[in-house]
Scaffold this active site. Structure first.
Site, PDB file in Angstrom:
ATOM      1  N   HIS A   1      44.835  39.539  70.210  1.00 27.06           N
ATOM      2  CA  HIS A   1      45.298  39.066  68.906  1.00 27.06           C
ATOM      3  C   HIS A   1      46.819  39.291  68.841  1.00 27.06           C
ATOM      4  O   HIS A   1      47.331  40.215  69.466  1.00 27.06           O
ATOM      5  CB  HIS A   1      44.576  39.905  67.847  1.00 27.06           C
TER       6      HIS A   1
ATOM      7  N   ASP B   1      42.571  48.004  70.552  1.00 25.17           N
ATOM      8  CA  ASP B   1      42.511  47.272  69.294  1.00 25.17           C
ATOM      9  C   ASP B   1      41.033  47.201  68.906  1.00 25.17           C
ATOM     10  O   ASP B   1      40.271  46.412  69.464  1.00 25.17           O
ATOM     11  CB  ASP B   1      43.122  45.890  69.493  1.00 25.17           C
TER      12      ASP B   1
ATOM     13  N   GLN C   1      37.713  44.373  65.740  1.00 20.64           N
ATOM     14  CA  GLN C   1      36.419  43.683  65.700  1.00 20.64           C
ATOM     15  C   GLN C   1      35.285  44.605  66.118  1.00 20.64           C
ATOM     16  O   GLN C   1      34.152  44.456  65.643  1.00 20.64           O
ATOM     17  CB  GLN C   1      36.446  42.448  66.623  1.00 20.64           C
TER      18      GLN C   1
ATOM     19  N   LYS D   1      37.985  44.514  57.453  1.00 21.59           N
ATOM     20  CA  LYS D   1      36.952  43.880  58.291  1.00 21.59           C
ATOM     21  C   LYS D   1      35.702  44.742  58.338  1.00 21.59           C
ATOM     22  O   LYS D   1      34.705  44.392  58.966  1.00 21.59           O
ATOM     23  CB  LYS D   1      37.475  43.687  59.710  1.00 21.59           C
TER      24      LYS D   1
ATOM     25  N   CYS E   1      45.184  33.692  65.265  1.00 17.61           N
ATOM     26  CA  CYS E   1      46.192  34.679  65.668  1.00 17.61           C
ATOM     27  C   CYS E   1      46.031  35.080  67.133  1.00 17.61           C
ATOM     28  O   CYS E   1      46.179  36.249  67.480  1.00 17.61           O
ATOM     29  CB  CYS E   1      46.142  35.912  64.777  1.00 17.61           C
TER      30      CYS E   1
HETATM   31  C1  LIG Z   1      41.142  41.710  67.310  1.00 18.77           C
HETATM   32  C2  LIG Z   1      42.044  41.820  66.132  1.00 18.77           C
HETATM   33  N1  LIG Z   1      43.153  42.575  66.211  1.00 18.77           N
HETATM   34  C3  LIG Z   1      43.990  42.720  65.180  1.00 18.77           C
HETATM   35  C4  LIG Z   1      43.771  42.096  63.983  1.00 18.77           C
HETATM   36  C5  LIG Z   1      44.758  42.298  62.888  1.00 18.77           C
HETATM   37  O1  LIG Z   1      44.160  42.927  61.798  1.00 18.77           O
HETATM   38  P1  LIG Z   1      44.988  43.108  60.454  1.00 18.77           P
HETATM   39  O2  LIG Z   1      45.414  41.747  60.018  1.00 18.77           O
HETATM   40  O3  LIG Z   1      44.012  43.694  59.522  1.00 18.77           O
HETATM   41  O4  LIG Z   1      46.132  43.995  60.753  1.00 18.77           O
HETATM   42  C6  LIG Z   1      42.623  41.289  63.852  1.00 18.77           C
HETATM   43  C7  LIG Z   1      42.305  40.577  62.608  1.00 18.77           C
HETATM   44  O5  LIG Z   1      42.967  39.684  62.161  1.00 18.77           O
HETATM   45  C8  LIG Z   1      41.753  41.158  64.946  1.00 18.77           C
HETATM   46  O6  LIG Z   1      40.662  40.414  64.860  1.00 18.77           O
END
Ligand SMILES: Cc1ncc(COP(=O)(O)O)c(C=O)c1O
Ligand SMILES: Cc1ncc(COP(=O)(O)O)c(C=O)c1O
Lengths: 416, 161, 416, 161
Positions: free
Chosen positions: A129, A205, A208, A231, A373
Site C-alpha cells: 500500500h 503493515d 488488513q 479497519k 492506494c
Molecule cells: C495494507 C494497508 N496498509 C496501509 C493502509 C493505510 O491505512 P490508513 O489509511 O488507516 O493509514 C491501508 C488502508 O488503507 C491498507 O489496506
C-alpha cells in the site's frame, strides 16, 4: 456474540449490532462490501465513545480532578487492550497514532533517520500500500537509501526466489501481512526469520491482517507493526504502532510538544518515557476508548472465528463469481481462500472498475473502484484500476449474492 | 436506474466506445501532456499541436472510466481546429458547468460562474451535465480539461520563451 | 442559542446543551473550569458525529458509492466551515491534522526544513506552550537554527522593547495569540507587521484565541495558524493548520501514504494537490464533521458574544479572588480582563498547586495544576506549577463563586 | 472529605511541612541525581553518599506538592544509614505498594508483587498507601524512589568503573 470456541458466526446477530446496516440506498438495503477500506462500527464502539463525552471527558495525563482521572484511566486501559489483542506483553510498546500511515511515517522519521545512511537498503514488495511505499520514497529523496522490491508471481503472491539476494545487506524489510488489493496472505514469520538472518529489522503493515486473523507480534518476530482502528471496527482518527520497547527507548522523538516531554527549557528538552515520548499533544481520547471497545468486540467473537468466517465467505464469493461470469471477469490473487483474506479484486474485460462500482451502488452494493492506494501493484497487474469487494464480520452469503446480481446488471448496462 | 441514465447518456457511452482522435503525434512539434485522477488512477494523455494561436491537431491516449474517456474524446473533438482563445473559453465554460457541485465537494468558495457559461456553445458536452449529480465523478469529467489547460499554458510559455 | 448581535449569553440555556454538565462528582455538581486544557462538547457536536457513524460512514475520497460520497461531502463541508470560521477565503488552506501540535510540527518538518538553514533565526516568546517550543528545539538539534526569545514583563505581557533586535535577520516569528497560562492576549497583527518588515514569516499558535475571540487570519496577516478542535467545543483527535495557499503549494510533503499522492511508482511519487498533499492516510472523518458542528455552534452564538462573556466572567472571577484571598493568593497575568482571555493562573503562598487542585476536586470543581505545558514560562514565574481555572461558554458566575468557596476550603485544609 | 483525609494523613503533612534531610552535600564525593514529574513539574533532587555498600548520607532539594515532597522526606529518613541492599528492597516494596493501581493506570501488565512486600518493614511509609486511591498522584509518591533507584544504579556503575 459468540464465544471464542465457536467456529461459525451468527451473522444475523452480528448485523443487528451495526446501526448503519439498517439504512437503505436507492431503496435497497445497504450491502457494505468495502471493509478493507474502512469497516463499519458496532453499537458497543459508538456507545463507548459517547459515554466518554457524556460522562468522563477531560484531557488525559494532565489533571488530578476526578473526570480527568477517569478519562486517563479509560485511555490507558484502551492501550492495554490493544496491546493484548496483538499479543504484546508490554503496553508501553503501543504508540497511538492517527492511523497506520502515521505509524509507518513515525518509523521512517524516527528510527530510520537515526539508523539508516546513504546507500542502506530497504526491501519492500510489489504488494505494498502507498502507506508503506511513499514514506520510504521520501526517505530516499532525503537520504539516498536504496529501495529493493520483492516481485510477485502471476497469482500475486510474493515471488521469494531471489529473496536472499534482495535481503543481502538490507537494514529493513517493510512488508504487508495481507494485501489490501488481492487479499494475498504473506508468511510474515518466514520472511522475518530470513530478514533477521540477513541482519535486517522487520516492519509489518498489519492494516488488513490485524482485523481479519489472529495476530501475535512475537510469533511474527517483528520489530514494528502498524495498524489502524478504523479497519478494526473502531473509529477513524486513531491507529497504533507496536514496536519493541528497546527500539522505542532508543529512537529519537518524532513530533515535539506537550505530553512527549519530561522537561523543557529555553535551551532544549528531555523526552518523556515511552510510549508518551511519541504522543505529542492532545491525543484522540474518545477514539482510543472506541478502539479498545472494538478489540473487545472482536475478541469476544474470537479471531479464529473471524478468520474462519472470512475464509468461508471469500471462498463462497470466489465460486459464485466464477460460476456466473466465467472468463469475462478477471479475479486477482491466489486461487483459493486459504491463502487470502476477505478481499476480492476483479475486472470485467470491457467495463472500467469505476463504472462497475457506480452501477452496483444503484443496487445498494458498496464496492470500491480504483488503485486502492497500491499503484505499483496496479502497474504489475497492468491495469489502472480494479473493482474490489471486501468482507467484514457483518457480511454473509446474501451479501455475496447481492454483489453477483448487481454485477450482472452492470454487465448488462454496459453491454454494447 | 434513472440516476444512472442521467449519468451515462447515450452520447457519452458512444464516445466511450468509439473515442475520437485516439492516437499519437510526433513530439515535437506536438506537445505532450498527461494527467491523473488520484482517486481512481484514470489517466489522460494529450498530444497537442498549436500553431499561430490555433489548436491545429489533437490526439489522445490513456485509460480510465467511461466518464473520463468520453470527456476526453468530446473535448478533443470540440477543440480540434479551434483558436486557442475559443478552447480556453470552452475550458472555462465546461468547468463552470461542473463547478457548482465541485466547489461544494471540495469546499472551495462559491463564486458566480454563470458569466463563464454565457455565449459559449457547449453542444454535445452538455450531456456531461448529469455528472454533477455524482460529485465524485466530476473529477473524471474535468480531468481531460485540466490536462488541456495545462497543455495550452505550457505551449504558450514555450512560444514566449 | 443567541443571535450574533446579542452581547450577553444565556448561559443556563447553553449549559443545557452540554450533557456532561448534568453529572456530579462526590455528590457535588460538576463545575468544569479546565476548558483551556480541553472544552466539553455540546449535544449538537455529539449528534453530528453519531449521525455519520449511524448513517453515512465510509472512507473519504475513495469510493464512488453513495455513502462514500456522503461521507466525503460532509468531511469537505467541515473544512469549508472551519476555513470560514477563521476568516480564510480558500478552504484549500485548511489542512486537517491530529491537533495543533501536529500542525506546528508540520510547519517545522515541511516548511522550515525546506527553507531554514544553519544559523537562521526563529523568534519565540517566553509565553509559548511546549507545542510551539519543542518542534523548534528538534529543528535546532538537526539544523542548528538559532532560537531567540521575546521576554515578558512582570505582569506576563510580551516585553517588546528589544523586538526589532530580536527580529533582525529572523526567518520566522512563531508566537501564541493568547497564553494558556496567564491568558495574556498578544497583539498578533502588530507583531506580524514588524516581523514582515524584518522579512520573517509568521506562525500563530491560535489554540486559545480561536475558541475565545473573533479571529481573522488575514487581519492578523499571518502565514500559518495552528489550532485544535478539542478546545473549540469539538472532539479531540483533529486540529487544523491554516496556511497561505502559495506556501502550502511550495512546501514539500510531510508524511507519505495514501491520499497525499497523485501517482506512485517504484521510482518515486507525485504529490496530490493541497490540502490533501498534507493529509496522508485515512483522516479523522467523524471528528472533522464534529469540528464543523462545533464551529457552527460557536458561530450561532457569535464570537463577539463569546469574547464579551469570557471578559466579563474573567473580571468577575479576578475580583472575587482578590476580595476573598487578598495577598495570600498570587494571580498571574495582566491585571484586568480587557487584555486577557478566560484563563486565570494562581498560587497560594503556602500550598502547592497540585494539592489545591486535589482539594477543590472534592467540591466538584475541576481546575488544572501543573506547568500547563509551558515550562519556560514557569521558570520565568519562578514556580514549578500553578493552579489554573479557565472558562468556557457554559460557565457562569455561580461557577466562579464555587471556585472561590472551594479554594477557601483548600486554604483551611492546609492551614498549619 | 474522607477521601482527602486518606490521602493527606497527618504524618504526610508533617513531613511536607518539616522535611527531613533537606540540604546539599559536596559533589563529589556525593552523587547528585534529579527527577521530574512531567505531569506537574515536581522536582526531586537527591545528594547521595554511598560508601562500602552503605548509604552513609542523603540530602534532598527540589520542590513540589505535599505528596512528592513528603515522600522524598520519608524516603530520605528511611534509607539514610542503611545498606544499599536494604534500600533496594525498600524501593521494591514501596513500588509494590503503589503498583497495583499504577499498573492499571499505565496499562502495564499486572504481575504478582506481593513477594516484594514480604519481610520489608515500611513503617511510616505505609501512610502513603492512601495515594493509590488517587491514581494520578501515584507518580508524585514514586518520584523520589525512582530518583533513588537511579542514584544507586549510577553509584554502583561508578564504583565498578
Ligand atoms: C495494507 C494497508 N496498509 C496501509 C493502509 C493505510 O491505512 P490508513 O489509511 O488507516 O493509514 C491501508 C488502508 O488503507 C491498507 O489496506
Ligand atoms: C497555547 C496552546 N498551544 C498549543 C496547545 C497544544 O494543543 P494540542 O494538545 O491540542 O495539540 C495548547 C493546548 O494544550 C495550547 O493551550
Amino acid at each position: 456474540m459468540m464465544s471464542a470456541t465457536t467456529s461459525t458466526l451468527d451473522v444475523a446477530r452480528i448485523q443487528a449490532d451495526f446501526p448503519i446496516l439498517a439504512r437503505t440506498v436507492n431503496g435497497k438495503r445497504l450491502v457494505y462490501l468495502d471493509s478493507a477500506s474502512s469497516a463499519q462500527k458496532p453499537e458497543a464502539v459508538l456507545a463507548a465513545m459517547d459515554r466518554i463525552y457524556r460522562e468522563s471527558y477531560a484531557n488525559v495525563h494532565r489533571g488530578v480532578y476526578t473526570i480527568a482521572e477517569e478519562a486517563t484511566a479509560a485511555f490507558e486501559a484502551a492501550r492495554t487492550k490493544v496491546a493484548r489483542f496483538i499479543g504484546a506483553t508490554d503496553s508501553r510498546e503501543i504508540v497511538f497514532t492517527r492511523n497506520a500511515t502515521e505509524a509507518i511515517n513515525l518509523v521512517a522519521y524516527s528510527w530510520a533517520r537515526a539508523n539508516l545512511r546513504e546507500g542502506d537498503v530497504i526491501v519492500l514488495s510489489h504488494l505494498e500500500h502507498h502507506a508503506n511505499v511513499v514514506p520510504w520514497h521520501i526517505l530516499r529523496q532525503e537520504r539516498g537509501v536504496e529501495i529493493r522490491w520483492i516481485p510477485i508471481t502471476a497469482d500475486q503472491r510474493l515471488d521469494l526466489d531471489g529473496l536472499d539476494d534482495l535481503l543481502d545487506g538490507a537494514k529493513l524489510l517493510a512488508i504487508t501481512a495481507m494485501s489490501n488489493v488481492t487479499g494475498t496472505i504473506v508468511d510474515v514469520a518466514g520472511l522475518a526469520a530470513r530478514a533477521r538472518a540477513a541482519g535486517a529489522h522487520v516492519l509489518v503493515d498489519g492494516c488488513q491482517a490485524v482485523p481479519q486473523m489472529p495476530v501475535d507480534v512475537h510469533a511474527w518476530d517483528a520489530d514494528f507493526v502498524a495498524f489502524s482502528s478504523h479497519k478494526l471496527l473502531g473509529p477513524a482518527g486513531i491507529g497504533a504502532l507496536w514496536a519493541r520497547a528497546e527500539l522505542l527507548e532508543a529512537m529519537p522523538p518524532f513530533m515535539g510538544g506537550g505530553e512527549m516531554i519530561r522537561d523543557v527549557t529555553t535551551e532544549g528538552f528531555l523526552p518523556n518515557d515511552i510510549p508518551w515520548k511519541f504522543e505529542a499533544g492532545t491525543p484522540a481520547i474518545a477514539e482510543a476508548v472506541g478502539m479498545g471497545a472494538a478489540v473487545d468486540y472482536l475478541q469476544a467473537i474470537g479471531m479464529d472465528t473471524v478468520r474462519a468466517h472470512e475464509r468461508a465467505l471469500t471462498q463462497y464469493a470466489l465460486d459464485a463469481l466464477a460460476d456466473r461470469f466465467g472468463d469475462r471477469l478477471t479475479v486477482y490473487g491466489p486461487a483459493g481462500a486459504d491463502d487470502r483474506g476477505g478481499v476480492i479484486s476483479f475486472l470485467f474485460d470491457e467495463i472500467h472498475a469505476h463504472d462497475v462500482s457506480q452501477v452496483v451502488d444503484e443496487e445498494g452494493v458498496c464496492v470500491r473502484a480504483g488503485h486502492h492506494c497500491a499503484k505499483p501493484l496496479m502497474r504489475q497487474l497492468g491495469v489502472p484500476a480494479t473493482t474490489r469487494a471486501s468482507f467484514g464480520v457483518y457480511n454473509d452469503r446474501a451479501d455475496a449474492d447481492a454483489l453477483v446480481e448487481a454485477l450482472a446488471k452492470a454487465e448488462a448496462f454496459f453491454a454494447i | 436506474m434513472s440516476g444512472l441514465q442521467d449519468l451515462y447518456r447515450e452520447i457519452i457511452l458512444d464516445h466511450y466506445r468509439a473515442p475520437r482522435n485516439r492516437g499519437e503525434l510526433p513530439v515535437p512539434p506536438a506537445h505532450l501532456v498527461e494527467g491523473f485522477n488520484p482517486l481512481c488512477g484514470d489517466e489522460v494523455v494529450l498530444y497537442l499541436e498549436v500553431e499561430d494561436g490555433v489548436v491545429t491537431d489533437v490526439k489522445t491516449a490513456g485509460q480510465g472510466c467511461s466518464i473520463s474517456q468520453a470527456s476526453t474524446s468530446m473535448m478533443s473533438a470540440a477543440v480540434k481546429g479551434k483558436p486557442v482563445d475559443d478552447a480556453r473559453a470552452l475550458i472555462r465554460a465546461f468547468k463552470a458547468l461542473m463547478s457548482i457541485h465541485e466547489s461544494k465537494l471540495e469546499g472551495a468558495e462559491e463564486t458566480d460562474l454563470s458569466a463563464d457559461l454565457e455565449g459559449v456553445r457547449l453542444g454535445d458536452l452538455e450531456a456531461l451535465q448529469g455528472v454533477v449529480k455524482f460529485p465524485v465523478r466530476i473529477k473524471c469529467a474535468t480531468l481531460a480539461w485540466n490536462v488541456l489547460q495545462q497543455g495550452l499554458d505550457e505551449t504558450a510559455a514555450e512560444s514566449e520563451a
